[in-house]
Design a protein around this motif. Structure first.
Motif, PDB file in Angstrom:
ATOM      1  N   PHE A   1       0.875  -1.157   0.000  1.00  0.00           N
ATOM      2  CA  PHE A   1       0.000   0.000   0.000  1.00  0.00           C
ATOM      3  C   PHE A   1       0.918   1.214   0.000  1.00  0.00           C
ATOM      4  N   THR A   2       1.170   1.754  -1.192  1.00  0.00           N
ATOM      5  CA  THR A   2       2.169   2.810  -1.343  1.00  0.00           C
ATOM      6  C   THR A   2       1.894   3.585  -2.618  1.00  0.00           C
ATOM      7  N   PHE A   3       2.863   4.372  -3.034  1.00  0.00           N
ATOM      8  CA  PHE A   3       2.781   5.113  -4.288  1.00  0.00           C
ATOM      9  C   PHE A   3       4.139   5.049  -4.967  1.00  0.00           C
ATOM     10  N   ASP A   4       4.162   5.373  -6.253  1.00  0.00           N
ATOM     11  CA  ASP A   4       5.412   5.485  -6.995  1.00  0.00           C
ATOM     12  C   ASP A   4       5.228   6.541  -8.078  1.00  0.00           C
ATOM     13  N   MET A   5       6.189   6.664  -8.978  1.00  0.00           N
ATOM     14  CA  MET A   5       6.120   7.711 -10.000  1.00  0.00           C
ATOM     15  C   MET A   5       4.910   7.558 -10.917  1.00  0.00           C
TER      16      MET A   5
ATOM     17  N   LYS B   1      -1.481   6.998  -2.865  1.00  0.00           N
ATOM     18  CA  LYS B   1      -1.321   5.722  -2.170  1.00  0.00           C
ATOM     19  C   LYS B   1      -2.462   4.777  -2.552  1.00  0.00           C
ATOM     20  N   GLN B   2      -2.084   3.565  -2.892  1.00  0.00           N
ATOM     21  CA  GLN B   2      -3.049   2.531  -3.260  1.00  0.00           C
ATOM     22  C   GLN B   2      -2.336   1.187  -3.241  1.00  0.00           C
ATOM     23  N   TRP B   3      -3.098   0.111  -3.410  1.00  0.00           N
ATOM     24  CA  TRP B   3      -2.502  -1.220  -3.429  1.00  0.00           C
ATOM     25  C   TRP B   3      -1.824  -1.451  -4.762  1.00  0.00           C
ATOM     26  N   LEU B   4      -0.528  -1.772  -4.705  1.00  0.00           N
ATOM     27  CA  LEU B   4       0.266  -2.080  -5.882  1.00  0.00           C
ATOM     28  C   LEU B   4       0.763  -3.521  -5.793  1.00  0.00           C
TER      29      LEU B   4
ATOM     30  N   SER C   1       7.606  -4.964 -12.422  1.00  0.00           N
ATOM     31  CA  SER C   1       6.854  -3.713 -12.381  1.00  0.00           C
ATOM     32  C   SER C   1       5.795  -3.796 -11.292  1.00  0.00           C
ATOM     33  N   PHE C   2       5.276  -2.628 -10.930  1.00  0.00           N
ATOM     34  CA  PHE C   2       4.151  -2.559 -10.013  1.00  0.00           C
ATOM     35  C   PHE C   2       2.893  -2.213 -10.794  1.00  0.00           C
ATOM     36  N   PHE C   3       1.830  -2.933 -10.517  1.00  0.00           N
ATOM     37  CA  PHE C   3       0.544  -2.723 -11.169  1.00  0.00           C
ATOM     38  C   PHE C   3      -0.477  -2.355 -10.108  1.00  0.00           C
ATOM     39  N   ALA C   4      -1.210  -1.268 -10.339  1.00  0.00           N
ATOM     40  CA  ALA C   4      -2.247  -0.846  -9.394  1.00  0.00           C
ATOM     41  C   ALA C   4      -3.427  -1.802  -9.501  1.00  0.00           C
ATOM     42  N   LEU C   5      -3.817  -2.378  -8.381  1.00  0.00           N
ATOM     43  CA  LEU C   5      -4.951  -3.302  -8.404  1.00  0.00           C
ATOM     44  C   LEU C   5      -6.216  -2.617  -8.904  1.00  0.00           C
ATOM     45  N   ALA C   6      -6.364  -1.330  -8.601  1.00  0.00           N
ATOM     46  CA  ALA C   6      -7.552  -0.593  -9.045  1.00  0.00           C
ATOM     47  C   ALA C   6      -7.612  -0.467 -10.565  1.00  0.00           C
ATOM     48  N   ASP C   7      -6.465  -0.583 -11.239  1.00  0.00           N
ATOM     49  CA  ASP C   7      -6.425  -0.460 -12.697  1.00  0.00           C
ATOM     50  C   ASP C   7      -6.685  -1.767 -13.418  1.00  0.00           C
ATOM     51  N   ILE C   8      -6.656  -2.888 -12.689  1.00  0.00           N
ATOM     52  CA  ILE C   8      -6.877  -4.190 -13.323  1.00  0.00           C
ATOM     53  C   ILE C   8      -8.376  -4.383 -13.504  1.00  0.00           C
ATOM     54  N   ARG C   9      -8.798  -4.461 -14.762  1.00  0.00           N
ATOM     55  CA  ARG C   9     -10.220  -4.594 -15.094  1.00  0.00           C
ATOM     56  C   ARG C   9     -10.671  -6.046 -15.105  1.00  0.00           C
TER      57      ARG C   9
END
Length: 86
Positions: free
Chosen positions: A29-33, A38-41, A53-61
């Protein structure tokens, strides 16, 4: 056991990307560039080029199991999934 999964992910520019990834098991639960709030990555290895790489869970459809039917749905050849799984 194949740990790879196909994800349909929001590219951030109005496009959807379909990627074959292998989650490493690490989530933060953090942020990056690329994700300034802050969100789950989820950390995963992109099977196209082997980068971590880090993928935001909120972006996974959509999560797609990379079996024959899932690969056809995602447009990823099953042979490609089996090749990287070896």
């Amino acid at each position: 056991m194949n740990k790879r999964v196909i994800v349909e992910i929001d590219g951030g520019d109005g496009t959807l990307k379909i990627l074959l990834v292998e989650p490493t098991g690490h989530m933060r639960f953090t942020f990056d560039m690329l994700h300034p709030e802050k969100q789950w990555l989820m950390e995963a290895i992109d099977q196209r080029d082997g980068t971590v790489s880090f993928f935001a869970l909120a972006d996974i459809r959509q999560w797609i199991i990379p079996d024959k039917q899932g690969c056809e749905l995602a447009g990823i050849p099953l042979a490609e999934v089996e090749r990287v799984a070896a």
